[in-house]
Design a protein around this motif. Structure first.
Motif, PDB file in Angstrom:
ATOM      1  N   THR A  33    -119.202 -18.999  95.647  1.00 20.49           N
ATOM      2  CA  THR A  33    -117.857 -18.794  95.434  1.00 20.49           C
ATOM      3  C   THR A  33    -117.119 -19.512  96.303  1.00 20.49           C
ATOM      4  O   THR A  33    -115.834 -20.027  95.862  1.00 20.49           O
ATOM      5  CB  THR A  33    -117.368 -17.372  95.145  1.00 20.49           C
ATOM      6  OG1 THR A  33    -117.797 -16.728  96.309  1.00 20.49           O
ATOM      7  CG2 THR A  33    -117.878 -16.725  94.075  1.00 20.49           C
ATOM      8  N   ALA A  34    -117.383 -19.553  97.571  1.00 19.93           N
ATOM      9  CA  ALA A  34    -116.663 -20.068  98.530  1.00 19.93           C
ATOM     10  C   ALA A  34    -116.682 -21.760  98.509  1.00 19.93           C
ATOM     11  O   ALA A  34    -115.626 -22.387  98.618  1.00 19.93           O
ATOM     12  CB  ALA A  34    -117.212 -19.859 100.034  1.00 19.93           C
ATOM     13  N   ARG A  35    -117.846 -22.136  98.076  1.00 22.41           N
ATOM     14  CA  ARG A  35    -118.030 -23.666  97.963  1.00 22.41           C
ATOM     15  C   ARG A  35    -117.254 -24.191  96.711  1.00 22.41           C
ATOM     16  O   ARG A  35    -116.674 -25.269  96.729  1.00 22.41           O
ATOM     17  CB  ARG A  35    -119.331 -23.946  98.015  1.00 22.41           C
ATOM     18  CG  ARG A  35    -120.051 -23.730  99.350  1.00 22.41           C
ATOM     19  CD  ARG A  35    -119.574 -24.885 100.453  1.00 22.41           C
ATOM     20  NE  ARG A  35    -120.392 -24.332 101.594  1.00 22.41           N
ATOM     21  CZ  ARG A  35    -119.738 -24.559 102.930  1.00 22.41           C
ATOM     22  NH1 ARG A  35    -118.617 -24.875 103.090  1.00 22.41           N
ATOM     23  NH2 ARG A  35    -120.579 -24.325 104.122  1.00 22.41           N
ATOM     24  N   LEU A  36    -117.567 -23.317  95.629  1.00 25.58           N
ATOM     25  CA  LEU A  36    -117.126 -23.924  94.227  1.00 25.58           C
ATOM     26  C   LEU A  36    -115.605 -23.660  94.114  1.00 25.58           C
ATOM     27  O   LEU A  36    -114.996 -24.451  93.187  1.00 25.58           O
ATOM     28  CB  LEU A  36    -117.903 -23.488  93.198  1.00 25.58           C
ATOM     29  CG  LEU A  36    -119.348 -24.111  93.243  1.00 25.58           C
ATOM     30  CD1 LEU A  36    -120.070 -23.489  92.095  1.00 25.58           C
ATOM     31  CD2 LEU A  36    -119.539 -25.553  93.346  1.00 25.58           C
ATOM     32  N   LEU A  37    -114.977 -22.596  94.844  1.00 26.60           N
ATOM     33  CA  LEU A  37    -113.568 -22.290  94.390  1.00 26.60           C
ATOM     34  C   LEU A  37    -112.662 -22.908  95.618  1.00 26.60           C
ATOM     35  O   LEU A  37    -111.453 -23.238  95.236  1.00 26.60           O
ATOM     36  CB  LEU A  37    -113.194 -20.786  94.508  1.00 26.60           C
ATOM     37  CG  LEU A  37    -113.965 -19.969  93.324  1.00 26.60           C
ATOM     38  CD1 LEU A  37    -113.755 -18.791  93.293  1.00 26.60           C
ATOM     39  CD2 LEU A  37    -113.356 -20.799  92.168  1.00 26.60           C
ATOM     40  N   GLY A  38    -113.162 -22.983  96.867  1.00 24.62           N
ATOM     41  CA  GLY A  38    -112.311 -23.520  97.860  1.00 24.62           C
ATOM     42  C   GLY A  38    -111.456 -22.493  98.174  1.00 24.62           C
ATOM     43  O   GLY A  38    -111.384 -21.135  97.760  1.00 24.62           O
ATOM     44  N   ALA A 166    -110.091 -19.508  89.842  1.00 27.92           N
ATOM     45  CA  ALA A 166    -110.221 -17.982  90.177  1.00 27.92           C
ATOM     46  C   ALA A 166    -110.385 -17.293  89.081  1.00 27.92           C
ATOM     47  O   ALA A 166    -111.057 -16.300  88.810  1.00 27.92           O
ATOM     48  CB  ALA A 166    -109.192 -17.760  90.776  1.00 27.92           C
ATOM     49  N   GLY A 167    -109.789 -17.615  87.728  1.00 32.58           N
ATOM     50  CA  GLY A 167    -109.702 -16.930  86.362  1.00 32.58           C
ATOM     51  C   GLY A 167    -111.241 -16.979  86.080  1.00 32.58           C
ATOM     52  O   GLY A 167    -111.586 -15.924  85.313  1.00 32.58           O
ATOM     53  N   VAL A 168    -111.697 -17.792  86.210  1.00 34.75           N
ATOM     54  CA  VAL A 168    -113.335 -18.160  85.471  1.00 34.75           C
ATOM     55  C   VAL A 168    -114.174 -17.161  86.382  1.00 34.75           C
ATOM     56  O   VAL A 168    -115.199 -16.523  86.010  1.00 34.75           O
ATOM     57  CB  VAL A 168    -113.855 -19.464  85.422  1.00 34.75           C
ATOM     58  CG1 VAL A 168    -115.129 -19.627  85.093  1.00 34.75           C
ATOM     59  CG2 VAL A 168    -113.090 -20.317  84.411  1.00 34.75           C
ATOM     60  N   ALA A 169    -114.050 -17.219  87.733  1.00 36.51           N
ATOM     61  CA  ALA A 169    -114.819 -16.762  88.609  1.00 36.51           C
ATOM     62  C   ALA A 169    -114.499 -14.885  88.477  1.00 36.51           C
ATOM     63  O   ALA A 169    -115.677 -14.382  88.444  1.00 36.51           O
ATOM     64  CB  ALA A 169    -114.387 -16.822  89.979  1.00 36.51           C
TER      65      ALA A 169
END
Length: 181
Positions: A33-38, A166-169
């Protein structure tokens, strides 16, 4: 060593291994989540998960209560109805802190996914408590691990194949919990 001693040893070793694996998968989930979302999208994703986590932390009592009742009262399947009623009370009662935290953070939208997460977590905790209460410790451990693994898989699939938002996460987080529940 008696059969009871061997069972205790096997359950203890499996619990240790599963908890370590759970930590590793949770770490992987955090990294993904940290790497792919920023930083910005990760912050948005974190809002409902934090709101839910505050209330979900109370559910550990549901596991303990279900297990205790099963082991000491030998209730069998009769424990499921009271456990479900208790879970429903936890979910309904949990809405107050979820919405209060979201309102205090000025992000009331975050209360909706956090509220959706509550029944999934409650059902998982009933299943774990039932497993422990029926002396299936290894099964209960695997249910807990499955939540992290399935959520990680949903997160990777969503962020790689749908969109890095974030919505997808948040949807992946809910899907992971729903599948296990």
């Amino acid at each position: 060593m008696t059969e009871l001693g061997r069972t205790l040893a096997r359950d203890g070793v499996q619990t240790l291994v599963v908890r370590i694996a759970n930590i590793v998968f949770a770490l992987a989930l955090s990294i993904v989540t940290a790497r792919l979302l920023g930083p910005v999208q990760r912050g948005v994703y974190a809002l409902p998960t934090i709101d839910a986590a505050f209330t979900i932390s109370v559910y550990s009592g549901l596991v303990t209560a279900t297990s205790y009742f099963m082991l000491n009262r030998r209730a069998g399947a009769g424990v499921l109805r009271p456990a479900m009623i208790t879970a429903a009370i936890f979910v309904v009662g949990g809405l107050v802190p979820v919405f209060a935290l979201a309102a205090l953070g000025h992000d009331l939208w975050a209360a909706i996914p956090a509220a959706i997460a509550l029944p999934f977590n409650a059902m998982t905790n009933v299943a774990v408590g039932y497993a422990y209460g029926t002396k299936r410790v290894r099964y209960g451990n695997l249910v807990q691990l499955a939540t992290t693994v399935v959520t990680l898989a949903a997160m990777v699939a969503g962020l790689f194949f749908v969109a890095r938002t974030a919505g997808v996460a948040i949807a992946a987080w809910l899907i992971g919990m729903a599948v296990v529940a």
